[in-house]
Motif scaffolding. Sequence first.
Motif, PDB file in Angstrom:
ATOM      1  N   PRO A  15     -65.468 -22.538 -29.706  1.00  0.00           N
ATOM      2  CA  PRO A  15     -66.073 -23.193 -30.868  1.00  0.00           C
ATOM      3  C   PRO A  15     -65.010 -23.985 -31.626  1.00  0.00           C
ATOM      4  O   PRO A  15     -63.825 -23.663 -31.564  1.00  0.00           O
ATOM      5  CB  PRO A  15     -66.625 -22.056 -31.702  1.00  0.00           C
ATOM      6  N   PRO A  16     -65.431 -25.029 -32.340  1.00  0.00           N
ATOM      7  CA  PRO A  16     -64.459 -25.862 -33.041  1.00  0.00           C
ATOM      8  C   PRO A  16     -63.803 -25.128 -34.211  1.00  0.00           C
ATOM      9  O   PRO A  16     -64.353 -24.177 -34.762  1.00  0.00           O
ATOM     10  CB  PRO A  16     -65.288 -27.044 -33.542  1.00  0.00           C
ATOM     11  N   THR A  38     -73.914 -23.609 -42.717  1.00  0.00           N
ATOM     12  CA  THR A  38     -74.756 -24.731 -42.299  1.00  0.00           C
ATOM     13  C   THR A  38     -76.073 -24.730 -43.065  1.00  0.00           C
ATOM     14  O   THR A  38     -76.893 -25.616 -42.887  1.00  0.00           O
ATOM     15  CB  THR A  38     -75.097 -24.655 -40.791  1.00  0.00           C
ATOM     16  N   ALA A  71     -70.341 -22.867 -34.147  1.00  0.00           N
ATOM     17  CA  ALA A  71     -70.815 -23.860 -33.180  1.00  0.00           C
ATOM     18  C   ALA A  71     -70.675 -25.244 -33.814  1.00  0.00           C
ATOM     19  O   ALA A  71     -70.290 -25.355 -34.975  1.00  0.00           O
ATOM     20  CB  ALA A  71     -72.286 -23.588 -32.838  1.00  0.00           C
ATOM     21  N   THR A  72     -71.005 -26.270 -33.069  1.00  0.00           N
ATOM     22  CA  THR A  72     -71.027 -27.593 -33.668  1.00  0.00           C
ATOM     23  C   THR A  72     -72.192 -27.661 -34.648  1.00  0.00           C
ATOM     24  O   THR A  72     -73.141 -26.887 -34.553  1.00  0.00           O
ATOM     25  CB  THR A  72     -71.164 -28.700 -32.593  1.00  0.00           C
ATOM     26  N   THR A  74     -73.556 -29.332 -38.874  1.00  0.00           N
ATOM     27  CA  THR A  74     -73.216 -29.861 -40.188  1.00  0.00           C
ATOM     28  C   THR A  74     -72.930 -28.689 -41.110  1.00  0.00           C
ATOM     29  O   THR A  74     -73.787 -27.819 -41.294  1.00  0.00           O
ATOM     30  CB  THR A  74     -74.363 -30.729 -40.741  1.00  0.00           C
ATOM     31  N   TYR A  75     -71.737 -28.664 -41.669  1.00  0.00           N
ATOM     32  CA  TYR A  75     -71.254 -27.550 -42.482  1.00  0.00           C
ATOM     33  C   TYR A  75     -70.829 -28.025 -43.864  1.00  0.00           C
ATOM     34  O   TYR A  75     -70.567 -29.213 -44.072  1.00  0.00           O
ATOM     35  CB  TYR A  75     -70.020 -26.896 -41.828  1.00  0.00           C
ATOM     36  N   VAL A 121     -69.716 -33.155 -40.571  1.00  0.00           N
ATOM     37  CA  VAL A 121     -70.133 -32.837 -39.203  1.00  0.00           C
ATOM     38  C   VAL A 121     -68.950 -32.254 -38.441  1.00  0.00           C
ATOM     39  O   VAL A 121     -67.840 -32.798 -38.488  1.00  0.00           O
ATOM     40  CB  VAL A 121     -70.681 -34.087 -38.490  1.00  0.00           C
ATOM     41  N   VAL A 122     -69.210 -31.151 -37.750  1.00  0.00           N
ATOM     42  CA  VAL A 122     -68.196 -30.514 -36.909  1.00  0.00           C
ATOM     43  C   VAL A 122     -68.662 -30.638 -35.461  1.00  0.00           C
ATOM     44  O   VAL A 122     -69.624 -29.994 -35.065  1.00  0.00           O
ATOM     45  CB  VAL A 122     -68.004 -29.028 -37.289  1.00  0.00           C
ATOM     46  N   GLU A 123     -67.997 -31.507 -34.713  1.00  0.00           N
ATOM     47  CA  GLU A 123     -68.275 -31.658 -33.285  1.00  0.00           C
ATOM     48  C   GLU A 123     -67.069 -31.235 -32.459  1.00  0.00           C
ATOM     49  O   GLU A 123     -67.175 -30.988 -31.278  1.00  0.00           O
ATOM     50  CB  GLU A 123     -68.647 -33.108 -32.966  1.00  0.00           C
ATOM     51  N   HIS A 124     -65.914 -31.213 -33.100  1.00  0.00           N
ATOM     52  CA  HIS A 124     -64.638 -30.840 -32.485  1.00  0.00           C
ATOM     53  C   HIS A 124     -63.738 -30.370 -33.624  1.00  0.00           C
ATOM     54  O   HIS A 124     -64.151 -30.369 -34.779  1.00  0.00           O
ATOM     55  CB  HIS A 124     -64.029 -32.034 -31.744  1.00  0.00           C
ATOM     56  N   ASP A 125     -62.524 -29.991 -33.312  1.00  0.00           N
ATOM     57  CA  ASP A 125     -61.609 -29.554 -34.364  1.00  0.00           C
ATOM     58  C   ASP A 125     -61.499 -30.652 -35.420  1.00  0.00           C
ATOM     59  O   ASP A 125     -61.446 -31.844 -35.091  1.00  0.00           O
ATOM     60  CB  ASP A 125     -60.226 -29.245 -33.787  1.00  0.00           C
TER      61      ASP A 125
END
Length: 136
Positions: A15-16, A38, A71-72, A74-75, A121-125
Motif C-alpha cells: 500500500p502507498p 477516506t 489502499a489507494t 482520496t484521503y 489523492v493517494v495513488e502512490h507514495d
Amino acid sequence: MAISAALLTGAAAPPPTVEVSVSGLRSMKGQILVCLTTNPKAFPDCSKDKGSVRMAVKAAEAADFAVRAPATGTYAIAVVHDENSNNKMDTAIFLPKEGFGFSRNPTITVGPPSFKSASFVVEHDIRQSIKMKYML
C-alpha cells in the motif's frame, strides 16, 4: 499457462505511504495525534471511522514521519498537538487549547475545514506538509 497465471496473481504492490512533515510546533512537549481517513463524515474525528489510520508520534519526531495508507484513494489528514499527552484535544470555551493542522493546509475560519478542502489523492507514495495552528 500456470506461469502466466502466477505472474498475473503475483504479489500485490505494498500500500502507498504518505510521508508527513509537521511544522510550526510551539513546543516539543507531548505527541502529535494523527488521523488519516477516506470518510468525509468521519473527518476530522477518526473515532467514527473504523477504517481510518490513527497513530501518535512524539512531538520531537513530527518533522518527518510516514503513514501507511490502507489502499489507494482520496484521503484527508488531521493532526493535533497533544502537548499534555492525554490522547485528546483540550478545549476552552469551545476553542482548541492545543495546536491542530490539516493536509493541504486549508484556510480555517469557524470550525474545522471540510473533507474536500483537506483531501488529496493517494495513488502512490506521496508527501504532505502540515503547518500547525494555535488558537490560544
